[in-house]
Design an enzyme around this catalytic site. Sequence first.
Site, PDB file in Angstrom:
ATOM      1  N   GLN A 221       0.832  -1.210   0.000  1.00 20.77           N
ATOM      2  CA  GLN A 221       0.000   0.000   0.000  1.00 20.77           C
ATOM      3  C   GLN A 221       0.863   1.255   0.000  1.00 20.77           C
ATOM      4  O   GLN A 221       0.345   2.356  -0.161  1.00 20.77           O
ATOM      5  CB  GLN A 221      -0.913   0.022   1.234  1.00 20.77           C
ATOM      6  CG  GLN A 221      -1.963  -1.074   1.230  1.00 20.77           C
ATOM      7  CD  GLN A 221      -2.876  -1.025   2.442  1.00 20.77           C
ATOM      8  OE1 GLN A 221      -3.094  -2.045   3.067  1.00 20.77           O
ATOM      9  NE2 GLN A 221      -3.442   0.131   2.776  1.00 20.77           N
ATOM     10  N   ARG A 368      -8.831  -0.266   7.812  1.00 14.74           N
ATOM     11  CA  ARG A 368      -9.795   0.706   7.261  1.00 14.74           C
ATOM     12  C   ARG A 368     -10.080   1.795   8.294  1.00 14.74           C
ATOM     13  O   ARG A 368     -11.225   2.065   8.645  1.00 14.74           O
ATOM     14  CB  ARG A 368     -11.074  -0.015   6.852  1.00 14.74           C
ATOM     15  CG  ARG A 368     -11.724   0.684   5.667  1.00 14.74           C
ATOM     16  CD  ARG A 368     -12.758  -0.135   4.999  1.00 14.74           C
ATOM     17  NE  ARG A 368     -13.278   0.617   3.879  1.00 14.74           N
ATOM     18  CZ  ARG A 368     -14.078   0.137   2.962  1.00 14.74           C
ATOM     19  NH1 ARG A 368     -14.453  -1.106   3.003  1.00 14.74           N
ATOM     20  NH2 ARG A 368     -14.510   0.879   1.974  1.00 14.74           N
ATOM     21  N   CYS A 369      -8.999   2.405   8.745  1.00 15.91           N
ATOM     22  CA  CYS A 369      -9.110   3.275   9.912  1.00 15.91           C
ATOM     23  C   CYS A 369      -7.911   4.216   9.933  1.00 15.91           C
ATOM     24  O   CYS A 369      -6.817   3.827   9.542  1.00 15.91           O
ATOM     25  CB  CYS A 369      -9.090   2.379  11.145  1.00 15.91           C
ATOM     26  SG  CYS A 369      -8.574   3.132  12.673  1.00 15.91           S
ATOM     27  N   GLU A 738     -12.878   5.075   4.799  1.00 14.24           N
ATOM     28  CA  GLU A 738     -13.065   4.247   5.988  1.00 14.24           C
ATOM     29  C   GLU A 738     -14.196   4.732   6.891  1.00 14.24           C
ATOM     30  O   GLU A 738     -14.468   4.105   7.917  1.00 14.24           O
ATOM     31  CB  GLU A 738     -11.762   4.231   6.768  1.00 14.24           C
ATOM     32  CG  GLU A 738     -11.367   5.615   7.211  1.00 14.24           C
ATOM     33  CD  GLU A 738      -9.880   5.747   7.442  1.00 14.24           C
ATOM     34  OE1 GLU A 738      -9.119   5.021   6.807  1.00 14.24           O
ATOM     35  OE2 GLU A 738      -9.508   6.578   8.254  1.00 14.24           O
TER      36      GLU A 738
END
Length: 784
Positions: A221, A368-369, A738
């Site tokens: 990522q 996702r944060c 997110e």
Amino acid sequence: MAVETPLKGNIGDSIKRKEDDRFIRGKGNYLDDVVLPGMLHMSINRSPFAHARIRSINTAAAQAVPGVVAVVTGELLAQHKLAWMPTLSGDTQAVLATDKVRFQGQEVACVIANDPYVARDAAALIEVDYDVLTAVVTPQQALQAGAPLIRDEKEGQKDNHIYHWEAGDKAKTDEAFAKADRVVKLDTFYPRCHPSPLETCGIVADVNPATGHATLYMTSQAPHAHRTLFAIVAGLPEQNIRIISPDIGGGFGNKVPIYPGYVVATAASLLIGKPVKWVEDRSENLISTGFARDFHMSGELALRNDGRMLGLRVKMLSDNGAFYSDAQPTKFKAGLFHIVTGSYDLQAAHVETDGAYTNKAPGGVAYRCSFRVTEASYLIERLVESAALEMNMDPTEIRLKNFIQPEQFPYMSATGFEYDSGDYPRAMQVALDKLGYQELRKEQAEKRKKGELMGIGVASFTEVVGAGPGKHYDIAGLRMFDSAELRVHPTGKAILKLGVKSQGQGHETTFAQIVTEELGIPAADIEVQEGDTDNTPYGLGTYASRSTPVGGAATAMVSRKLRDKAKKIAAHLLEASEADIEFDHGKFFVRGSPSKSKTIQDVAFAAYTNLPDGLEAGLEGVTYYDPPNMTFPFGTYLVVVDIDRGTGQVKVRRMVAVDDCGVRINPMVVEGQIHGGLTEGFGIAFMELITFDEEGNCIGSNFTDYLLPTSWETPKFETGETVTPSPHHPIGAKGVGESATVGSPAAYVNAVIDAVGHLGIRNIDMPVTSDKVWAALNEKGAAE
Ligand code: CDP
């Protein structure tokens, strides 16, 4: 009959995702699709124990298997100073265990073979003689006096405590509590869960023995940051390292850390002189790669009798596993957990956090944060629900009474965040109207009279996304800016190269739309490239919803840079003064005579063929954007549940989600992001749990035990929006990727508690499974 004009791809246009064409045809190019001539395969032998000393490792049987090229152990890596590596939080992590294993599934030795199945079979033949030690499986146990020392190799480490960190003002908070009419307390646990991307992690390491160039195809990522860290860890010259992140099948934070498998495969390719591929299987991904959450939280809210909140006190203990490897900005030991004041005008707050080592896989990825915002949002929204329940107030009323008001923005929170913009009452109102809240409350009252359990859950979350600014936020010392390079070719077609890296979020579509808005080139004429460090400008990557706030801003700024140059060329073509040139939707014209104009395509051609004297040729540029602040998306989520007293089964009847992420570039893509996040939030709230037995065996290391929601279980989502632009973002956008994972778990759980709160049940920790609900009802004599 009206003729539909095809959408050009401006901001606000829901054009179809460009990348889906190849994805739905099965033509994506994922890591496992990469096949190189002479490529070898790697398999990892992992520890069956959570805590054990290694007496010896015998690799003879594995070495003897035909097709095995090499067996790599920690001892071999130690000779190259690679047995340990730094983590993103400044700790160290074993690449291959030498002294002890510290979690079940830890990497012990690797086999490199000419076939993946041979590698796997041979890895199983490695004999490790273990001396099993007592495992520590909770942070509470870890911090007890006399607990087994997990990190005994660390000089000066006398216990299992990792860090203590505080935010806010303790004295002011104590004062607020002293003045309060009442204090509401909630102890809750946000359990360990896993990002579980469909594609697991992997690498193809190709080190060319002749040139020394290392081409690393990685599920990364953050390819640029990984290149720098590889250079530092492996001592390779950075100009010789090229990281290519191909298409990625979901990341959700799981593909931010550097895992031992990447390091060993690279070292093996370097030593053997051939490409080496390593791809995890599902269980390896679930058992050993970055977990999320695992926060034990205790919150206290000081209130006046009228429901006004005066202060917030939070204590948090995190379970970080055997190595402190949280992916987070270095200044913040518990990430951005101190956003825990949420959407409320809390004048006093104090947050105390501690971390502990346990015999579990290292955790702390921002699933996702935005660096622990999810845990913070969950705690405050659950705490406000508890306060409403104890004070017999409607959960919307207590929120409306305490929301930061629209005119208070920019708002400085008690823990040090400057919220950029917001209108919380409006988002709530839109959600309430959409749901038909008052009618449902009446229905609930009727049902309650009949003994039926129905609940309405509310959560009004605020997030903080889009790190930097670089002066406050860095990962392993690298400032969190991001970049965009734009090249407009003579025919007016363009290539946009970015430092961020999509894992399915649709960047190839939405980032082109920003250029369309700023320069007027149709989105279909713009190719977006990401993920190849040799061919894209340096950036910190995609996680924590930072792509739009930072990379999106860089895209707008580089487009504007090119527009300024294009104006000079247009002035030359139109034989006018630059000061008189105006721009509108891809056309440059002389002020007052719009018919006398040149298109961006005309100007692009002239940039290579017909320039004014003294102006450099070409229409290209690059921008490195360091944002002045984070962005603060928000929303109100409402959930309606019905609970069966006989089984404890919770049925989600309605789910309304109203989000505000500022200006939406592509509303359809945003909607898709929200649907995905609500699904993950549903899974976390009701189904997903990675747990460990007393010996530290990981339970939940496959999709039979670790339950991901499918469309079968997931409720229908009803979405809505408000738009409050970010004042500091060039196009007013905030991140959204997110929001729904952050905001929804509390809404789901609050709905359950709303249904059973009148029975005296105050909390059920996630996942809220039928058996837990039934047991809670049974304890109160309310189960059937
Ligand atoms: O960093 P990441 O891509 O995961 O998250 P994001 O920046 O929130 O963006 C997720 C997707 O939604 C991207 O394709 C964005 O461009 C798009 N988006 C949008 O269209 N409008 C916004 N205001 C925010 C995101």
